[in-house]
Design a protein around this motif. Structure first.
Motif, mmCIF file in Angstrom:
data_model
loop_
_atom_site.group_PDB
_atom_site.id
_atom_site.type_symbol
_atom_site.label_atom_id
_atom_site.label_comp_id
_atom_site.label_asym_id
_atom_site.label_seq_id
_atom_site.Cartn_x
_atom_site.Cartn_y
_atom_site.Cartn_z
ATOM 1 N N ARG A 1 0.826 -1.236 0.314
ATOM 2 C CA ARG A 1 -0.471 0.072 0.014
ATOM 3 C C ARG A 1 0.376 1.237 -0.339
ATOM 4 O O ARG A 1 0.120 2.721 -0.097
ATOM 5 N N GLN A 2 2.266 1.132 0.251
ATOM 6 C CA GLN A 2 2.868 1.782 0.334
ATOM 7 C C GLN A 2 2.427 3.019 1.358
ATOM 8 O O GLN A 2 2.140 4.612 1.311
ATOM 9 N N SER A 3 1.994 2.671 2.214
ATOM 10 C CA SER A 3 1.902 3.551 3.499
ATOM 11 C C SER A 3 2.063 2.812 5.330
ATOM 12 O O SER A 3 2.675 2.015 5.366
ATOM 13 N N ASN A 4 1.940 3.971 6.312
ATOM 14 C CA ASN A 4 2.282 3.456 7.655
ATOM 15 C C ASN A 4 1.951 2.368 8.101
ATOM 16 O O ASN A 4 0.112 2.437 7.634
ATOM 17 N N ILE A 5 1.665 1.484 8.460
ATOM 18 C CA ILE A 5 0.737 0.125 9.017
ATOM 19 C C ILE A 5 0.785 -0.060 10.156
ATOM 20 O O ILE A 5 2.194 -0.427 10.979
ATOM 21 N N GLN A 6 -0.042 -0.455 11.517
ATOM 22 C CA GLN A 6 -0.091 -0.583 12.171
ATOM 23 C C GLN A 6 -0.315 -1.745 13.358
ATOM 24 O O GLN A 6 -1.504 -2.184 12.141
ATOM 25 N N VAL A 7 0.519 -2.301 14.214
ATOM 26 C CA VAL A 7 -0.191 -3.664 14.834
ATOM 27 C C VAL A 7 -0.741 -3.491 16.130
ATOM 28 O O VAL A 7 0.850 -2.955 17.010
ATOM 29 N N ASN B 1 2.565 -2.043 20.524
ATOM 30 C CA ASN B 1 2.405 -0.880 19.197
ATOM 31 C C ASN B 1 3.759 -1.793 18.491
ATOM 32 O O ASN B 1 4.678 -0.617 18.619
ATOM 33 N N LEU B 2 3.557 -2.555 17.146
ATOM 34 C CA LEU B 2 4.011 -2.413 15.937
ATOM 35 C C LEU B 2 3.759 -1.662 15.355
ATOM 36 O O LEU B 2 2.808 -1.210 14.997
ATOM 37 N N GLY B 3 4.692 -1.069 14.466
ATOM 38 C CA GLY B 3 4.771 -0.523 13.546
ATOM 39 C C GLY B 3 5.501 -0.731 12.006
ATOM 40 O O GLY B 3 7.042 -0.862 12.194
ATOM 41 N N PHE B 4 5.143 -0.513 10.954
ATOM 42 C CA PHE B 4 5.568 -0.353 9.521
ATOM 43 C C PHE B 4 5.777 0.609 8.713
ATOM 44 O O PHE B 4 4.903 1.250 8.737
ATOM 45 N N ASP B 5 6.762 0.961 8.246
ATOM 46 C CA ASP B 5 6.738 2.116 7.355
ATOM 47 C C ASP B 5 6.795 1.835 5.658
ATOM 48 O O ASP B 5 6.506 0.330 5.635
#
Length: 152
Positions: free
Chosen positions: A62-68, A105-109
């Motif tokens: 998605r080319q966006s930040n995603i949070q877990v 909270n995990l996050g990926f750019d």
């Protein structure tokens, strides 16, 4: 006179075999219970790993930040949600689980790397078995034994 040969086991022989089987089962049962507890913790951390891999791939796609967002429900399990902004992409509800998970909270750019300001480790515990899911700076995911360090 001819004598008939009787085939089979005597009651004494049968009782000896039953006693030997009972002794072997008594020795094996504690280690079997231990294996079940360890496999329960391992199964839960692998489900969390699959969910986190999905979040990372969605961030790249998605080319966006995603949070877990992982929420601990105390003794009654845990819950994880994958969010793209305010949109819920996927949810895993383990509220009936006996496994406890640390709330993080995990996050990926957009490149799949760990987002700044997010946690890098999740602890999964059951009985005396603890596994941890670590997220490296480049977004790599690794499962190891033990609990997360305090400063994650």
């Amino acid at each position: 006179m001819s004598t008939k040969k009787i085939l089979g086991f005597t009651l004494t022989e049968l009782m000896v075999v039953v006693a030997i089987v009972a002794i072997i089962a008594g020795i094996a049962a504690p280690s079997f219970a231990s294996m079940i507890r360890e496999n329960t913790a391992r199964t839960q951390v692998n489900e969390l790993l699959a969910l986190t891999n999905y979040a990372r791939s969605e961030a790249i796609k998605r080319q966006s930040n995603i949070q877990v967002a992982i929420t601990s429900l105390g003794a009654s399990g845990w819950k994880a949600q994958i969010l793209s902004g305010t949109e819920l992409l996927k949810e895993m509800d383990k509220s009936g689980s006996v496994v406890s998970v640390s709330a993080v909270n995990l996050g990926f750019d957009m490149r799949g790397r760990r987002a700044t300001g997010t946690d890098n480790c999740v602890s999964v515990s059951y009985s005396s078995y603890t596994k941890q899911l670590q997220v490296g700076l480049g977004g790599s995911l690794k499962v190891t034994s033990g609990s997360c360090p305090e400063s994650s």
